[in-house]
Write an enzyme that holds these catalytic residues in place. Structure first.
Site, PDB file in Angstrom:
ATOM      1  N   GLU A   1      -0.219   4.009   7.745  1.00  0.00           N
ATOM      2  CA  GLU A   1       0.945   3.789   6.884  1.00  0.00           C
ATOM      3  C   GLU A   1       1.668   5.103   6.597  1.00  0.00           C
ATOM      4  O   GLU A   1       2.895   5.142   6.533  1.00  0.00           O
ATOM      5  CB  GLU A   1       0.495   3.107   5.582  1.00  0.00           C
ATOM      6  CG  GLU A   1       0.053   1.672   5.819  1.00  0.00           C
ATOM      7  CD  GLU A   1      -0.546   1.021   4.580  1.00  0.00           C
ATOM      8  OE1 GLU A   1      -1.647   1.434   4.175  1.00  0.00           O
ATOM      9  OE2 GLU A   1       0.096   0.129   4.004  1.00  0.00           O
TER      10      GLU A   1
ATOM     11  N   GLU B   1      -6.980  -4.122   6.721  1.00  0.00           N
ATOM     12  CA  GLU B   1      -7.227  -4.422   5.305  1.00  0.00           C
ATOM     13  C   GLU B   1      -7.740  -5.829   5.019  1.00  0.00           C
ATOM     14  O   GLU B   1      -8.597  -6.031   4.174  1.00  0.00           O
ATOM     15  CB  GLU B   1      -5.953  -4.187   4.474  1.00  0.00           C
ATOM     16  CG  GLU B   1      -5.668  -2.725   4.183  1.00  0.00           C
ATOM     17  CD  GLU B   1      -4.972  -2.005   5.329  1.00  0.00           C
ATOM     18  OE1 GLU B   1      -4.857  -2.588   6.439  1.00  0.00           O
ATOM     19  OE2 GLU B   1      -4.550  -0.864   5.120  1.00  0.00           O
TER      20      GLU B   1
END
Ligand code: NAI
Length: 709
Positions: free
Chosen positions: A106, A126
């Site tokens: 990210e 995730e």
């Protein structure tokens, strides 16, 4: 220098930020502080033309610091830091290598360009932890590759390799050779071409990738792949929002959803298991100066189902291993079995033919015990018979060098009794692998009253190169996992005698999240396996004439499971699909009549409670007896060895989730119906309920008492 983990240097107009936070460059508070300082320094250098960010060591930023998950939310801090990099008005290049996951990836998305070394892998895993990407991933990734492909990446939860990332448009270039030089050269190219910042946040999402049809299709996929879960759906919602919201609003929405997902039981359970797996490696009662011995050579006695799988584990760990068999014929068969397991990995693209050849070179067959002379650890995996095992251990005692670990893979035999025949019982230990041994991550390490601290430390340390998750247990019948299995399977079998169908029982268990219903497991493993164990150990079970009688009835009818095409279900040749079989049901009904068991309907709730309550109750008994060190160790055993869903945190975490008072009440309810033989609540359960405590608290208190955190 900025701080110890992040440095900035300036190279003719190019600012080079290097992050060095071993072992895997996790984004800890120090890394964030360092990145913040680095930004300040760059701002003070107005002649900076471009910024390169890379990492020292084995990987680019590997992800967020999972130790912070329990603390206050950090999304905003991440967001501010990443935005600040994105807002820089010179091009920012992230140079990736290693395995770049979650927050690490990210961060790179907030940089303006991404280049990568050829073997880099990137991913957003995730949802496998019950959470969603919360540092901009759900908003920036769709701006690069579209909504549909982002959802695909997030649902798969697996990293993709550099060529795939290049093709998708996550990275701009694969750089061969030195990455640090390549990154600077790439930055200079950008400067020379007059290219400025290319902010992901300013790109728009292609609406064709976010149609209702696509969202509906991806949601359907998530329903199939992630039953009982929330995170995948929350992630889809966040990713979908990127198509309608500007970046700042999208990021706010992502934070809101990320915080919501962190509060779910699914996230807490998954993260609990993650930490439990780290914790299970620690043995608090070993003297602090205990040193594991080095293991450079291994030996295995018996090259059947288990021995061959264990041999592969050693070869995969690059540890030479000698396997011993009773005859040349048995040895040839064992080595051929190893060859065929590895060959099937080559065929499935999991291993190259060269890698297979390397592994095979590490495995040697022998018929002669003296070939174990140099072995640092020898694992016995012969048939499950005490006389045989004792014979083997006597031979090992004669040939093994001093200090060699003498391990047994027994599932049911008393290891104290095996150890009693050698002159060095301190070197004897159980290494209970699970089938298939080269695949299943669990290793129950079983210590006897005489096993030395060094022997325990050696095996716990050896589990790392063998890629196993070790859990330490003491000797008892069934150790941790199989002992808890006893009540779970007993009730499943009893209920099919009472008139529930195998399909009904297995479906309830699978809907709960077990990888496979227990009756289907028996069909897969062989109904005879369970029967033989129960026959051989009849004295260890309660005097219940209905005990495991479903297995016995099918066994006596020659229905041994998949291998005979018939067991609890029926199977077509070469196909593992389970078909309901009225013949099996008739056999079960007949046995029920003979035993005087009445037929009746079962609710799904009853099936689940009757399978899980004894399982959890026995787990608590095991804790009380000190067979397991911690409740969380029991969770590791069941999630890594028995298909218990990680997102429910394991059986002890699940007991806390439903509440110990409810478990106690349930045990008493069934005790009133079926009597105390199988349904006596464990004394520790009663005590914890009286004291209003949870199993997590019990673990915590003991950890504090042992001087841990
Ligand atoms: P297996 O029958 O596939 O293999 C046993 C092998 O030992 C055979 O190849 C046999 O020729 C060899 N053998 C017998 N006597 C020997 C001797 N004196 N010296 C050298 N080799 C000898 O059995 P499997 O399933 O591999 O089980 C081995 C052990 O592992 C047993 O103690 C079993 O309880 C345990 N175990 C089995 C699991 C399973 O799922 N199969 C799981 C965990 C443990």
């Amino acid at each position: 220098m900025s701080n110890e983990v992040v440095s900035v240097t300036f190279d003719d107009g190019i600012a080079v930020i290097v992050i060095d936070n071993p072992p895997v460059n996790t984004i800890t508070a120090a890394v964030r502080a360092g990145l913040s300082d680095a930004l300040e320094r760059i701002r003070q250098k107005p002649d900076t033309k471009a910024v390169v960010i890379r990492c020292a060591g084995s990987t680019f930023l590997s992800g967020a610091d999972i130790n912070e998950f329990d603390g206050p939310p950090r999304e905003e801090e991440y967001r501010r830091l990443f935005n600040a990099y994105e807002q820089l008005d010179v091009p920012v290049v992230a140079a990736l290598h290693g395995t770049v996951l979650g927050g690490g990836l990210e961060f790179s998305l907030a940089c303006h360009y991404r280049i990568a070394a050829p073997r880099t892998r990137v991913g957003l895993p995730e949802v496998s932890l019950g959470i969603i990407p919360g540092a901009g991933g759900t908003q920036r990734m769709p701006r690069l590759i579209g909504v549909e492909k982002t959802i695909d990446l997030v649902l798969s939860a697996r990293p993709i390799d550099a060529p795939a990332a290049l093709e998708l448009g996550i990275i701009d270039r694969i750089v061969e050779g030195d990455l640090a030089e390549g990154a600077i050269a790439f930055a200079r190219e950008l400067v020379a071409a007059g290219k400025g910042p290319r902010r992901t946040g300013e790109m728009s999402v292609d609406p064709a990738t976010a149609t209702d049809e696509i969202i509906a299709r991806m949601t359907e996929r998530a329903k199939k792949e992630y039953p009982n879960r929330e995170a995948p759906f929350t992630a889809i919602e966040a990713i979908r929002a990127s198509a309608r919201l500007p970046l700042d609003k999208g990021l706010e929405y992502e934070t809101e959803l990320a915080n919501k997902s962190k509060a779910t039981i699914e996230a807490k359970g998954s993260i609990h298991v993650f930490f439990a797996e780290r914790e299970s490696r620690k043995v608090p009662d070993l003297p602090p100066d205990t040193k594991p011995r080095t293991v450079e050579r291994a030996g295995i006695v018996g090259c059947g189902t288990m021995g061959s799988g264990i041999a592969i584990c050693f070869a995969n760990a690059n540890i030479p291993v000698t396997v011993l068999e009773v005859s040349q014929e048995a040895l040839d068969k064992g080595l051929a079995q190893i060859d065929s397991i590895l060959e099937s990995r080559v065929k499935r693209g999991r291993m190259t033919a060269e890698e297979k050849a390397e592994r095979m070179k590490l495995i040697r067959g022998t018929l002669d015990y003296s070939d174990f002379r140099d072995a640092d650890v020898i694992i016995e995996a012969v048939l499950e018979r005490m006389d045989l095992k004792q014979q083997v251990f006597k031979r090992l005692d004669e040939v093994a060098k001093p200090g060699a670990v003498l391990a047994t893979n027994t599932s049911t035999l008393d290891i104290e009794e095996i150890a009693s025949v050698v002159r060095r019982p301190e070197d004897v230990i159980g290494m209970h692998f699970f089938s298939p041994a080269n695949v299943m991550p669990l290793l129950e390490v079983v210590r006897t009253s005489k096993t030395s601290p060094e022997t325990i430390a050696t095996v716990m340390a050896l589990s790392r190169p063998l890629r196993k998750t070790p859990v330490l247990a003491k000797v008892c019948y069934g150790f941790i996992g199989n002992r808890m299995m006893e009540g779970y399977a007993r009730e499943a079998e009893r209920m099919v005698l009472e008139g529930a169908t195998p399909r009904q029982v297995d479906t309830v268990l699978e809907n709960f999240g077990m990888a496979m219903g227990i009756l289907a497991v028996f069909d897969m493993a062989g109904v005879d396996v369970g029967v033989n164990v129960h026959k051989a150990n009849a004295d260890k079970y309660p005097p219940d004439p209905t005990y495991y009688q479903a297995d016995f009835a099918l066994y006596e009818a020659g229905r041994l499971g998949q291998k005979t095409g018939k067991g609890y279900y029926r199977y077509e040749p070469g196909d593992r699909t389970r078909y309901d079989d009225p013949e099996a049901i008739e056999i079960l009904r007949k046995r029920a009549r003979e035993l005087g068991i009445e037929q009746r309907e079962h609710s799904d709730e009853e099936i689940l409670e009757r399978c899980l309550y004894p399982l959890m109750n026995e787990g608590i008994r095991i804790l009380e007896e000190g067979i397991a060190l911690r409740a969380s160790d029991i969770d590791v055993v069941w999630t890594s060895g028995y298909g218990f869903p990680r997102y429910r945190g394991g059986p002890m975490f699940y007991a806390d989730t439903i509440g110990l008072p409810k478990l106690l009440e349930g045990m008493r309810k069934y005790r009133d119906i079926f009597g105390p033989m199988h349904w006596e609540p464990s004394p520790l359960l009663v005590r914890l309920v009286e004291e209003g405590k949870t199993l997590a608290e019990w673990d915590r208190e003991r950890r504090t008492a042992a001087g841990g955190k």
